[in-house]
Write a protein that holds these residues in place. Structure first.
Motif, short mmCIF file in Angstrom:
data_model
loop_
_atom_site.label_atom_id
_atom_site.label_comp_id
_atom_site.label_asym_id
_atom_site.label_seq_id
_atom_site.Cartn_x
_atom_site.Cartn_y
_atom_site.Cartn_z
N GLY A 7 0.79 -1.49 -0.01
CA GLY A 7 0.05 -0.22 0.09
C GLY A 7 0.83 1.34 -0.15
N HIS A 8 1.76 1.39 -0.79
CA HIS A 8 2.69 2.69 -0.90
C HIS A 8 1.94 3.63 -1.42
N SER A 9 1.12 3.79 -2.26
CA SER A 9 0.49 4.82 -2.90
C SER A 9 -1.19 4.52 -2.63
N ARG A 10 -1.69 5.64 -2.70
CA ARG A 10 -3.30 5.74 -2.50
C ARG A 10 -3.97 6.37 -3.59
N ILE A 11 -5.14 6.15 -4.17
CA ILE A 11 -5.98 7.02 -4.91
C ILE A 11 -6.43 8.24 -4.16
N ALA A 12 -5.94 9.47 -4.34
CA ALA A 12 -6.42 10.51 -3.85
C ALA A 12 -7.46 11.24 -4.60
N GLY A 13 -7.76 11.03 -5.68
CA GLY A 13 -8.62 11.56 -6.57
C GLY A 13 -8.93 10.83 -7.82
N LEU A 14 -10.11 10.69 -8.45
CA LEU A 14 -10.32 10.07 -9.77
C LEU A 14 -11.43 10.86 -10.27
N GLU A 15 -11.25 11.15 -11.51
CA GLU A 15 -12.30 11.80 -12.32
C GLU A 15 -12.53 11.19 -13.74
N ALA A 71 -10.48 15.87 -17.54
CA ALA A 71 -10.41 14.76 -16.34
C ALA A 71 -9.53 15.49 -15.34
N ALA A 72 -8.35 15.74 -15.65
CA ALA A 72 -7.20 15.85 -14.89
C ALA A 72 -7.57 17.21 -14.15
N ALA A 73 -8.22 18.39 -14.84
CA ALA A 73 -8.29 19.66 -14.07
C ALA A 73 -9.53 19.41 -12.91
N LYS A 74 -10.39 18.29 -13.32
CA LYS A 74 -11.36 18.13 -12.25
C LYS A 74 -10.84 17.53 -11.06
N VAL A 75 -9.74 16.50 -11.36
CA VAL A 75 -9.11 16.02 -10.22
C VAL A 75 -8.34 16.84 -9.43
N LEU A 76 -7.48 17.70 -10.08
CA LEU A 76 -6.70 18.79 -9.28
C LEU A 76 -7.71 19.80 -8.53
N ALA A 77 -8.92 20.15 -9.14
CA ALA A 77 -9.69 20.89 -8.37
C ALA A 77 -10.18 20.33 -7.22
N SER A 78 -10.73 18.97 -7.36
CA SER A 78 -11.32 18.29 -6.24
C SER A 78 -10.56 17.95 -5.28
N CYS A 79 -9.41 17.85 -5.54
CA CYS A 79 -8.38 17.65 -4.51
C CYS A 79 -7.70 18.77 -3.84
N GLY A 80 -7.77 20.05 -4.36
CA GLY A 80 -7.45 21.31 -3.85
C GLY A 80 -5.94 21.61 -4.20
N LEU A 81 -5.53 21.09 -5.29
CA LEU A 81 -4.04 21.17 -5.86
C LEU A 81 -3.97 22.19 -7.17
N GLY A 181 -12.16 10.57 -21.29
CA GLY A 181 -10.82 10.89 -20.60
C GLY A 181 -11.12 10.49 -19.32
N ALA A 182 -9.82 10.24 -18.70
CA ALA A 182 -9.86 9.82 -17.05
C ALA A 182 -8.67 10.49 -16.39
N ALA A 183 -8.42 10.64 -15.32
CA ALA A 183 -7.37 11.04 -14.58
C ALA A 183 -7.50 10.58 -13.03
N VAL A 184 -6.34 9.95 -12.55
CA VAL A 184 -6.48 9.49 -11.19
C VAL A 184 -5.25 10.27 -10.64
N LEU A 185 -5.10 10.60 -9.35
CA LEU A 185 -4.15 11.24 -8.78
C LEU A 185 -3.58 10.25 -7.67
N PRO A 312 -11.20 3.10 -15.32
CA PRO A 312 -11.62 4.47 -14.30
C PRO A 312 -13.08 4.78 -14.31
N LEU A 313 -13.66 4.41 -15.43
CA LEU A 313 -15.11 5.13 -15.60
C LEU A 313 -16.03 3.91 -14.71
#
Length: 348
Positions: A7-15, A71-81, A181-185, A312-313
């Motif tokens: 579990g080194h990395s986790r899904i912080a955002g998905l859009e 999709a990436a812009a939505k992820v960054l916005a949802s994560c406040g990044l 499109g898809a994006a995962v942080l 991801p969908l």
């Protein structure tokens, strides 16, 4: 081969981003018939064979990178990044804007990123392999926060004018495809506090197998050194029966061994997302792999085959409908031309 189990990395955002223009299957059949003198698609044939009712189509002005950027812009916005918060961008997709440079550069420029970038490409398993690469780099301490994005634009490779049924059959994959499109942080699990050792959060395992002798069964050959300028190579070409045989030859051992390595059974999962090229084959594959039908997340009927965006969908759909949430186990099972089979196991 079994990957990380810590579990080194986790899904912080998905859009997800699906273009607003829709194309139903009856319209697809009409367009083929109207564009093909002397050939007529039997009414309702495509939907009967695939179960697909509709798909999304990108605008003429859009590129594969644009779909990923939405999709990436939505992820960054949802994560406040903001852009400087991203350490690495991976563009993981069967589609690309052009052969050179890497489409990751186009996506990064549109997002205003100044981090390292790379493309990861393996047909419909591109996004799954992108997660594997990102997780490994985070585990190695190279990066703390990686944005994995995909932009699938298969509508640009659909053959609308066919001579006969043989041409129609070899071009058939194009009539199932959809743009999106898809994006995962992904970020280090330590960024949010590690969970109990016995119940770790994040990507718990990844495993893949391939039988590359089947690479010629399905191709989109244009643009490379083999067919640099051949217009006929710019359309999907596939032998559906041989592709089915190729996946049967792969078997499900990689899935079984991954579950065994984690001491899990399918019943331990909230949902199992399986790549969906058609509704019938999704159900056949799930039955052969032993996945209970109630754990599947049907999307292909109304969204078409979204290539690497399919998984991801399905996960985003499961989250939005309350079928899974924090602490749940989910499995992402990918099938791709080439051919390859793989799975990523995640605790949300």
């Amino acid at each position: 081969m079994l990957g990380s189990t810590t579990g080194h990395s986790r899904i912080a955002g998905l859009e997800i981003y699906l273009p607003p223009e829709r194309l139903d299957t009856s319209a697809v059949e009409r367009r083929i018939t109207e564009s093909s003198p002397g050939f007529r698609v039997p009414k309702g044939f495509i939907q009967r064979v695939t179960g697909i009712r509709s798909r999304s189509v990108m605008a003429d002005s859009e590129q594969a990178s644009d779909l990923a950027v939405h999709a990436a812009a939505k992820v960054l916005a949802s994560c406040g990044l903001q852009a400087p918060d991203v350490d690495l961008l991976i563009f993981a997709s069967a589609s690309q804007d052009m052969v050179e440079p890497a489409t990751a550069h186009m996506a990064a420029a549109k997002l205003g990123l100044a981090c390292p970038v790379m493309d990861v490409k393996n047909a419909c398993n591109s996004f799954l392999n992108g997660l594997e690469v990102a997780d490994s780099l985070i585990a190695a301490g190279r990066y703390s926060r990686v944005l994995v994005v995909s932009g699938e634009a298969p509508s640009r490779a659909v053959r609308w004018t066919v001579r006969d049924f043989a041409t129609f059959a070899s071009s058939f994959p194009g009539y199932t495809m959809s743009d999106g499109g898809a994006a995962v942080l992904l970020e280090s699990a330590g960024n949010n506090g590690d969970g109990p050792v016995s119940n770790p959060e994040g990507i718990l395992a990844s495993a893949f197998t391939a039988q590359s002798s089947y690479w010629s069964v399905g191709t989109l050959a244009a643009g490379g050194s083999a067919h640099p300028r051949d217009p006929e190579a710019s359309y999907f070409s596939m032998d559906g029966e041989k592709l089915k045989d190729a996946f049967l030859d792969l078997g499900c051992e990689v899935l079984d061994s991954t579950l065994a390595g984690l001491d899990l059974e399918w019943s331990d999962f909230a949902v199992v997302c399986v790549h969906q090229v058609s509704a019938p084959y999704r159900d056949i594959f799930a039955e052969r792999a032993g996945v209970p039908k109630e754990l599947l997340v049907p999307t292909v009927e109304d969204c078409g085959n979204l290539a690497s965006v399919s998984l991801p969908l399905q996960l985003r759909t499961a989250l939005d409908t309350g079928r899974c949430g924090p602490g749940d186990l989910v499995a992402l099972v990918g099938l791709a031309g080439g051919v390859s089979l793989g799975m990523v196991v995640v605790r949300l």
